[in-house]
Design a protein around this motif. Structure first.
Motif, short mmCIF file in Angstrom:
data_model
loop_
_atom_site.label_atom_id
_atom_site.label_comp_id
_atom_site.label_asym_id
_atom_site.label_seq_id
_atom_site.Cartn_x
_atom_site.Cartn_y
_atom_site.Cartn_z
N GLU A 46 0.84 -1.21 0.00
CA GLU A 46 0.00 0.00 0.00
C GLU A 46 0.87 1.25 0.00
O GLU A 46 1.75 1.41 0.86
CB GLU A 46 -0.93 0.01 1.21
CG GLU A 46 -1.79 1.25 1.29
CD GLU A 46 -2.89 1.13 2.33
OE1 GLU A 46 -3.06 2.08 3.11
OE2 GLU A 46 -3.57 0.07 2.39
N ILE A 47 0.58 2.15 -0.94
CA ILE A 47 1.34 3.39 -1.07
C ILE A 47 0.48 4.55 -0.57
O ILE A 47 -0.59 4.82 -1.12
CB ILE A 47 1.75 3.62 -2.54
CG1 ILE A 47 2.59 2.45 -3.05
CG2 ILE A 47 2.51 4.93 -2.68
CD1 ILE A 47 2.81 2.47 -4.55
N VAL A 88 -3.51 2.03 -3.21
CA VAL A 88 -3.12 3.44 -3.10
C VAL A 88 -4.26 4.18 -2.41
O VAL A 88 -5.39 3.70 -2.37
CB VAL A 88 -2.84 4.07 -4.48
CG1 VAL A 88 -1.60 3.47 -5.10
CG2 VAL A 88 -4.03 3.91 -5.41
N LEU A 131 -2.45 8.89 -7.20
CA LEU A 131 -1.40 7.89 -7.13
C LEU A 131 -1.66 6.75 -8.11
O LEU A 131 -0.72 6.23 -8.74
CB LEU A 131 -1.28 7.35 -5.71
CG LEU A 131 -0.78 8.33 -4.65
CD1 LEU A 131 -0.83 7.70 -3.26
CD2 LEU A 131 0.65 8.79 -4.96
N LYS A 132 -2.91 6.35 -8.25
CA LYS A 132 -3.24 5.29 -9.20
C LYS A 132 -2.86 5.70 -10.62
O LYS A 132 -2.25 4.92 -11.37
CB LYS A 132 -4.73 4.96 -9.13
CG LYS A 132 -5.15 3.86 -10.10
CD LYS A 132 -6.64 3.53 -9.99
CE LYS A 132 -7.03 2.44 -11.00
NZ LYS A 132 -8.47 2.09 -10.90
#
Length: 409
Positions: A127-128, A168, A173-174
């Motif tokens: 996970e970012i 994300v 971010l995606k």
């Protein structure tokens, strides 16, 4: 019962947006019937709270600690951190027996988790929450396009490609990952949310505190958080003289501290000292007292990669608290705030436009109840942790099923 092991940079009892997101995820997962625990790396100690035991129970949550001392020059120190955390994860896997490893950025955690996952034959969800290299630029500890920036990006890409699935916190971010060639179906968006049990009741004004701060009869603009350059508080302070000409009873209340604190205080002294109050950092359990005095929460973030791609948590908490929210029109804010519906947006980096939009907001108090209601409905429907965590479940089940089928084959 599904068992999920979260791999973290740091956790409670430390207080940060990172910790509170982790707490919310784990609490919501427990409530949904998932068995969870966390593992923290050596940076838990570096954040100022040294682990006393290899396993700590904090706020009803279990955290396994990496108590190994790590030192040395960079990047040797970072590789030692990865090795220490990977070894600790492997130990916990043997005793706690998770079904899935759920590692949270930064990339050092992902690298350690990837090493442990491959050794144990377990699936990994990475996970970012922000790209580490961009966060370093935002915090003033790195430079865009420097060798360190490039290396960090390559490490992140290695983890992303190696993980079985990626999560994300926002669409920004995606989109960036897709532009790097990551398949959209590999990515799940798990947006920032609010624990309505903690933030669902608007705080009543603390009249004693209002008098102590000299805010009686004032329209109070507020900010609660860390004073980093990218937060744009210098632009907000620069807007105050312009706003005071239109609304002389306006006061700015800044709660928190950070690298820019002294520079901001000097700036405030030169432009509108009597209309700006710095409280310094306050204990977490007293934050609501200050929320209750603020009419409009202002988030004037500057435009840069970090702020354009990443959605912050603070505006969501403010909406849940029944506050009017005004923010710059960067990408991270546009994902959360609809101008004129759930809050107010103003051009980033423009004190003149900030003053203009805040003036309009303050003079349209009759519209506030509708804005507050619309914002709260948005939080309850789309940014409530009890529903947000449901997005993880199909990912976990798919990863577990795939692992089972591989073993059967």
């Amino acid at each position: 019962m599904t068992r999920i092991l979260h791999i973290l940079d740091h956790s409670l009892p430390l207080h940060s947006g990172y910790c509170f997101r982790t707490r919310a995820i784990m609490k919501a997962q427990i409530a949904s019937g998932v068995h969870v625990a966390g593992v923290t790396g050596v940076r838990q100690d570096q954040h100022g709270v040294r682990a006393k035991t290899p396993l700590e129970h904090v706020d009803g949550l279990d955290f396994f600690r990496t108590v190994t001392a790590v030192n040395g020059p960079s990047p040797l120190r970072e590789w030692r951190e990865i090795a220490a955390l990977a070894e600790r994860i492997t130990q916990v896997i043997k005793t706690w027996q998770p079904d899935v490893l759920h590692a949270h950025s930064p990339a050092l955690n992902g690298l350690a988790a990837l090493r442990a996952a491959r050794k144990a034959g377990l699936p990994l969800l990475y996970e970012i929450r922000a790209f580490w290299e961009d966060a370093a630029v935002g915090n003033g500890t790195g430079r865009e396009n420097s060798p360190r920036y490039w290396l960090t990006r390559q490490l992140e890409n290695h983890v992303i490609h190696g993980a079985d699935a990626v999560a994300v916190i926002c669409e920004g971010l995606k989109s960036d990952l897709i532009s790097r060639g990551i398949a959209p179906e590999k990515i799940t968006v798990s947006p920032n949310g609010v624990d309505m049990a903690l933030f669902g009741q608007p705080p009543a004004p603390d009249e004693k505190l209002r008098r102590e701060l000299g805010l009686a009869g004032k329209s109070v603009l507020g900010f609660i958080g860390s004073f980093y350059d990218y937060e744009g508080l210098d632009d907000l302070i620069a807007a105050m003289p312009l706003l005071l000409k239109r609304n002389p009873h306006t006061h700015l209340l800044l709660v928190g501290g950070g690298p820019m604190e002294e520079a901001l205080k000097r700036q405030a002294e030169s432009v509108a000292a009597s209309a700006i109050t710095f409280t310094g950092r306050v204990p977490h359990d007293e934050v609501e007292r200050y929320y209750g005095l603020m009419d409009v929460m202002v988030y004037p973030r500057k435009s840069m990669r970090l702020t354009e791609l990443v959605t912050p948590l603070k505006p969501l908490e403010a909406m849940a608290q029944g506050r009017i929210v005004a923010a710059s029109d960067i990408g991270g804010h546009r994902e959360l705030i609809k101008d004129g519906e759930t809050g107010t947006l103003f051009p980033a980096g423009s004190p003149e436009k900030i003053a203009e939009k805040l003036d309009i907001t303050l003079k349209n108090r009759s519209q506030w109840p509708q804005t507050i209601e619309t914002a709260r409905k948005f939080i309850e429907a789309d940014r409530n942790w009890s529903s947000n965590i449901l997005g993880y479940h199909p990912v976990y089940q798919r990863l577990i099923a795939h692992k089972t089928s591989r073993r059967a084959a």
